[in-house]
Design a protein around this motif. Structure first.
Motif, PDB file in Angstrom:
ATOM      1  N   CYS A   9      71.461 -29.699  78.356  1.00 50.58           N
ATOM      2  CA  CYS A   9      70.808 -28.852  79.369  1.00 50.58           C
ATOM      3  C   CYS A   9      69.987 -29.735  80.308  1.00 50.58           C
ATOM      4  O   CYS A   9      68.761 -29.800  80.207  1.00 50.58           O
ATOM      5  CB  CYS A   9      69.938 -27.803  78.670  1.00 50.58           C
ATOM      6  SG  CYS A   9      69.380 -26.508  79.784  1.00 50.58           S
ATOM      7  N   GLY A  10      70.698 -30.445  81.204  1.00 55.50           N
ATOM      8  CA  GLY A  10      70.035 -31.331  82.160  1.00 55.50           C
ATOM      9  C   GLY A  10      69.925 -30.658  83.519  1.00 55.50           C
ATOM     10  O   GLY A  10      69.515 -29.491  83.617  1.00 55.50           O
ATOM     11  N   ASP A  11      70.292 -31.376  84.558  1.00 53.80           N
ATOM     12  CA  ASP A  11      70.135 -30.865  85.926  1.00 53.80           C
ATOM     13  C   ASP A  11      70.996 -29.609  86.140  1.00 53.80           C
ATOM     14  O   ASP A  11      70.488 -28.546  86.499  1.00 53.80           O
ATOM     15  CB  ASP A  11      70.533 -31.989  86.897  1.00 53.80           C
ATOM     16  CG  ASP A  11      70.205 -31.655  88.333  1.00 53.80           C
ATOM     17  OD1 ASP A  11      69.181 -30.981  88.578  1.00 53.80           O
ATOM     18  OD2 ASP A  11      70.967 -32.056  89.227  1.00 53.80           O
ATOM     19  N   THR A  26      70.138 -14.217  77.172  1.00 54.65           N
ATOM     20  CA  THR A  26      69.239 -14.999  76.320  1.00 54.65           C
ATOM     21  C   THR A  26      69.793 -16.419  76.303  1.00 54.65           C
ATOM     22  O   THR A  26      70.936 -16.649  75.881  1.00 54.65           O
ATOM     23  CB  THR A  26      69.224 -14.424  74.890  1.00 54.65           C
ATOM     24  OG1 THR A  26      68.778 -13.073  74.976  1.00 54.65           O
ATOM     25  CG2 THR A  26      68.307 -15.219  73.982  1.00 54.65           C
ATOM     26  N   VAL A  27      68.987 -17.371  76.785  1.00 53.15           N
ATOM     27  CA  VAL A  27      69.514 -18.718  77.031  1.00 53.15           C
ATOM     28  C   VAL A  27      68.807 -19.748  76.159  1.00 53.15           C
ATOM     29  O   VAL A  27      67.570 -19.814  76.132  1.00 53.15           O
ATOM     30  CB  VAL A  27      69.336 -19.102  78.526  1.00 53.15           C
ATOM     31  CG1 VAL A  27      69.914 -20.487  78.798  1.00 53.15           C
ATOM     32  CG2 VAL A  27      69.992 -18.069  79.434  1.00 53.15           C
ATOM     33  N   PHE A  28      69.608 -20.571  75.478  1.00 48.83           N
ATOM     34  CA  PHE A  28      69.102 -21.706  74.707  1.00 48.83           C
ATOM     35  C   PHE A  28      69.628 -22.983  75.357  1.00 48.83           C
ATOM     36  O   PHE A  28      70.819 -23.070  75.680  1.00 48.83           O
ATOM     37  CB  PHE A  28      69.609 -21.650  73.250  1.00 48.83           C
ATOM     38  CG  PHE A  28      69.254 -20.367  72.551  1.00 48.83           C
ATOM     39  CD1 PHE A  28      68.015 -20.213  71.945  1.00 48.83           C
ATOM     40  CD2 PHE A  28      70.160 -19.304  72.517  1.00 48.83           C
ATOM     41  CE1 PHE A  28      67.675 -19.022  71.308  1.00 48.83           C
ATOM     42  CE2 PHE A  28      69.831 -18.109  71.882  1.00 48.83           C
ATOM     43  CZ  PHE A  28      68.594 -17.972  71.275  1.00 48.83           C
ATOM     44  N   GLY A  29      68.739 -23.950  75.564  1.00 51.05           N
ATOM     45  CA  GLY A  29      69.154 -25.227  76.145  1.00 51.05           C
ATOM     46  C   GLY A  29      68.926 -26.335  75.140  1.00 51.05           C
ATOM     47  O   GLY A  29      67.846 -26.424  74.555  1.00 51.05           O
ATOM     48  N   VAL A  64      79.143 -20.577  75.085  1.00 53.39           N
ATOM     49  CA  VAL A  64      78.615 -21.945  75.044  1.00 53.39           C
ATOM     50  C   VAL A  64      79.124 -22.680  76.278  1.00 53.39           C
ATOM     51  O   VAL A  64      80.313 -22.615  76.611  1.00 53.39           O
ATOM     52  CB  VAL A  64      79.072 -22.694  73.772  1.00 53.39           C
ATOM     53  CG1 VAL A  64      78.716 -24.181  73.862  1.00 53.39           C
ATOM     54  CG2 VAL A  64      78.428 -22.078  72.522  1.00 53.39           C
ATOM     55  N   VAL A  65      78.210 -23.379  76.958  1.00 53.64           N
ATOM     56  CA  VAL A  65      78.588 -24.270  78.063  1.00 53.64           C
ATOM     57  C   VAL A  65      78.222 -25.681  77.639  1.00 53.64           C
ATOM     58  O   VAL A  65      77.058 -25.955  77.320  1.00 53.64           O
ATOM     59  CB  VAL A  65      77.853 -23.899  79.365  1.00 53.64           C
ATOM     60  CG1 VAL A  65      78.219 -24.876  80.481  1.00 53.64           C
ATOM     61  CG2 VAL A  65      78.182 -22.464  79.777  1.00 53.64           C
ATOM     62  N   TYR A  66      79.207 -26.558  77.614  1.00 55.50           N
ATOM     63  CA  TYR A  66      78.975 -27.940  77.194  1.00 55.50           C
ATOM     64  C   TYR A  66      78.816 -28.802  78.442  1.00 55.50           C
ATOM     65  O   TYR A  66      79.785 -29.042  79.175  1.00 55.50           O
ATOM     66  CB  TYR A  66      80.145 -28.441  76.339  1.00 55.50           C
ATOM     67  CG  TYR A  66      79.851 -29.761  75.671  1.00 55.50           C
ATOM     68  CD1 TYR A  66      79.347 -29.805  74.381  1.00 55.50           C
ATOM     69  CD2 TYR A  66      80.060 -30.972  76.337  1.00 55.50           C
ATOM     70  CE1 TYR A  66      79.044 -31.019  73.769  1.00 55.50           C
ATOM     71  CE2 TYR A  66      79.764 -32.188  75.732  1.00 55.50           C
ATOM     72  CZ  TYR A  66      79.264 -32.192  74.449  1.00 55.50           C
ATOM     73  OH  TYR A  66      78.962 -33.390  73.841  1.00 55.50           O
ATOM     74  N   ALA A  67      77.594 -29.242  78.718  1.00 54.30           N
ATOM     75  CA  ALA A  67      77.304 -29.980  79.960  1.00 54.30           C
ATOM     76  C   ALA A  67      76.534 -31.259  79.688  1.00 54.30           C
ATOM     77  O   ALA A  67      75.737 -31.702  80.517  1.00 54.30           O
ATOM     78  CB  ALA A  67      76.540 -29.087  80.929  1.00 54.30           C
ATOM     79  N   ALA A  68      76.746 -31.870  78.521  1.00 54.73           N
ATOM     80  CA  ALA A  68      76.099 -33.156  78.223  1.00 54.73           C
ATOM     81  C   ALA A  68      76.750 -34.244  79.074  1.00 54.73           C
ATOM     82  O   ALA A  68      77.935 -34.153  79.414  1.00 54.73           O
ATOM     83  CB  ALA A  68      76.254 -33.486  76.740  1.00 54.73           C
TER      84      ALA A  68
END
Ligand SMILES: NC(=O)c1ccc[n+]([C@@H]2O[C@H](COP(=O)([O-])OP(=O)(O)OC[C@H]3O[C@@H](n4cnc5c(N)ncnc54)[C@H](OP(=O)(O)O)[C@@H]3O)[C@@H](O)[C@H]2O)c1
Length: 280
Positions: A9-11, A26-29, A64-68
C-alpha cells in the motif's frame, strides 16, 4: 460494501484505498514499515516475502489488490516482489479458505518486448526480454492460477504528485530521443482504474492501462519545456522509431473515463498545483 486488502500500500495503493474507503469499503493496507494511510485505511504490517508475517491478516476478505513494488532494479528484488510475494499471499489466503470475489495483480507494460513503435494491446504477444517484464509476467500467471477470479492491470509509466522524473530531466536540460514512443498514466488514474475494475461486473482477465496519448518522448518533453518556460530539450540518438504504443481501448470500452486523458492534462494539473502550493 467490500472488505479489501491492498498488499503493498504505497503511492498507488494509498490513493486507491482512499477512493475505496470513500465509497464505503473496508480497506486494509499492508506494508513492511509502520505507516499512517490516512482516513479509511487500516494499516497492517507484514512482509510479503515472509509468509510467517502474514498470519495476522484479517479474515473474510472480498477483494485483494497486489501493488507491492520491487526494492531495487535487480532480478532478485523483482522475483521476490512480484511472483514470490504474490505466491506467498495466495498460499496464505487459500490455506485458510478465503473466497475472494476478485484478485488484481498490478502489472506493467514492461511485459511487452515490442520496440519498433508497434501498437500493443491485451492480445499482443508478451515475450519480455528483460527480467523486469519476465517477473511481472510470471506474477500475472500466479494470479491467473489462484483459486479466485483474477485480473492483471498493465500500467505504463506512472507520474503524478512527487513523481517528477520526467519533469526533472527537462529542468536539467537533458536530451530526448526523437522517434522513441512512450506511454504513461497519472497516479490518480491508476487508483481510478483499479477502483473501476474492482466494481466491474464481468471484467476481462487483462487490461492495458495507459492514457489516450502514447507519444514520442520529445513531444512530451517539448511540451513540458514550453510549460516550464525553458528551452526545448536537445536531441540525441539517430531518430529511429523505438518503443511501443499501448492501446487503452479495452479499458475505455469497459466504461472507464480518464481524469487526465493525456500528458497535457496530467502534467498541467500537477504543475498548476506545484505553482499554487510550492514544492519541497
Ligand atoms: N513506477 C512505474 O512507473 C510503474 C509502472 C507500471 C507499474 N508499476 C507498478 O505499480 C505498483 C505500485 O507502484 P507504486 O508507485 O505505488 O509503488 P510504491 O509507492 O513504491 O509502493 C509499493 C509499496 O509496497 C510496499 N512493499 C514493498 N515490498 C513489500 C513487501 N515485501 N511486503 C509488504 N509490502 C511491501 C512498500 O512499502 P514498504 O517498503 O514499507 O514495505 C510500498 O508501500 C507496483 O507494483 C509497480 O511495480 C509501476
Amino acid at each position: 460494501m467490500a472488505r479489501v486488502l491492498i498488499a503493498g500500500c504505497g503511492d498507488v495503493g494509498t490513493a486507491l484505498g482512499r477512493r475505496l474507503a470513500g465509497r464505503g469499503d473496508t480497506v486494509f493496507g499492508l506494508r513492511r514499515s509502520a505507516f499512517d494511510g490516512g482516513p479509511g485505511i487500516t494499516p497492517l504490517q507484514g512482509d510479503l516475502t515472509r509468509p510467517d508475517t502474514l498470519a495476522g491478516l484479517p479474515a473474510g476478505l472480498d477483494q485483494v489488490v497486489y501493488a507491492a513494488a520491487a526494492d531495487d532494479r535487480t532480478e532478485g528484488a523483482y522475483e521476490a516482489a512480484y511472483p514470490g510475494g504474490l505466491s506467498n499471499l495466495v498460499a496464505v489466503l487459500a490455506a485458510r479458505g478465503e473466497s475472494l470475489q476478485r484478485l488484481i495483480f498490478v502489472s506493467s507494460t514492461a511485459v511487452y518486448a515490442q520496440q519498433d513503435g508497434e501498437r500493443v494491446d491485451e492480445t499482443s504477444v508478451t515475450l519480455p526480454g528483460h527480467f523486469t517484464g519476465r517477473n511481472q509476467l510470471a506474477a500475472e500467471a500466479v494470479a491467473a492460477d489462484a483459486p479466485w477470479p483474477a485480473m492483471a492491470v498493465r500500467f505504463g509509466g506512472i507520474y503524478g504528485p512527487g513523481r517528477r522524473w520526467l519533469l526533472a530531466r527537462v529542468e536539467r536540460g537533458e536530451a530526448c530521443k526523437p522517434g522513441l514512443y512512450t506511454n504513461r498514466i497519472h497516479r490518480d488514474d491508476c487508483a481510478g482504474v483499479l477502483a473501476h475494475l474492482l466494481a466491474l461486473d464481468a471484467p476481462q482477465p487483462v487490461y492495458v492501462a495507459v492514457d489516450d496519448a502514447p507519444a514520442p518522448q520529445c513531444e512530451v518533453m517539448d511540451w513540458l519545456a514550453r510549460r516550464l518556460g525553458g528551452p526545448a530539450p536537445p536531441r540525441t540518438g539517430d531518430g529511429a522509431i523505438g518503443g511501443k504504443r499501448c492501446d487503452n481501448r479495452r479499458l475505455k470500452a469497459s466504461g472507464y473515463a480518464f481524469i487526465h486523458p493525456d500528458y497535457r492534462a496530467g502534467y498541467g494539473a500537477m504543475l498548476a498545483h506545484e505553482e499554487q502550493t510550492g514544492r519541497d
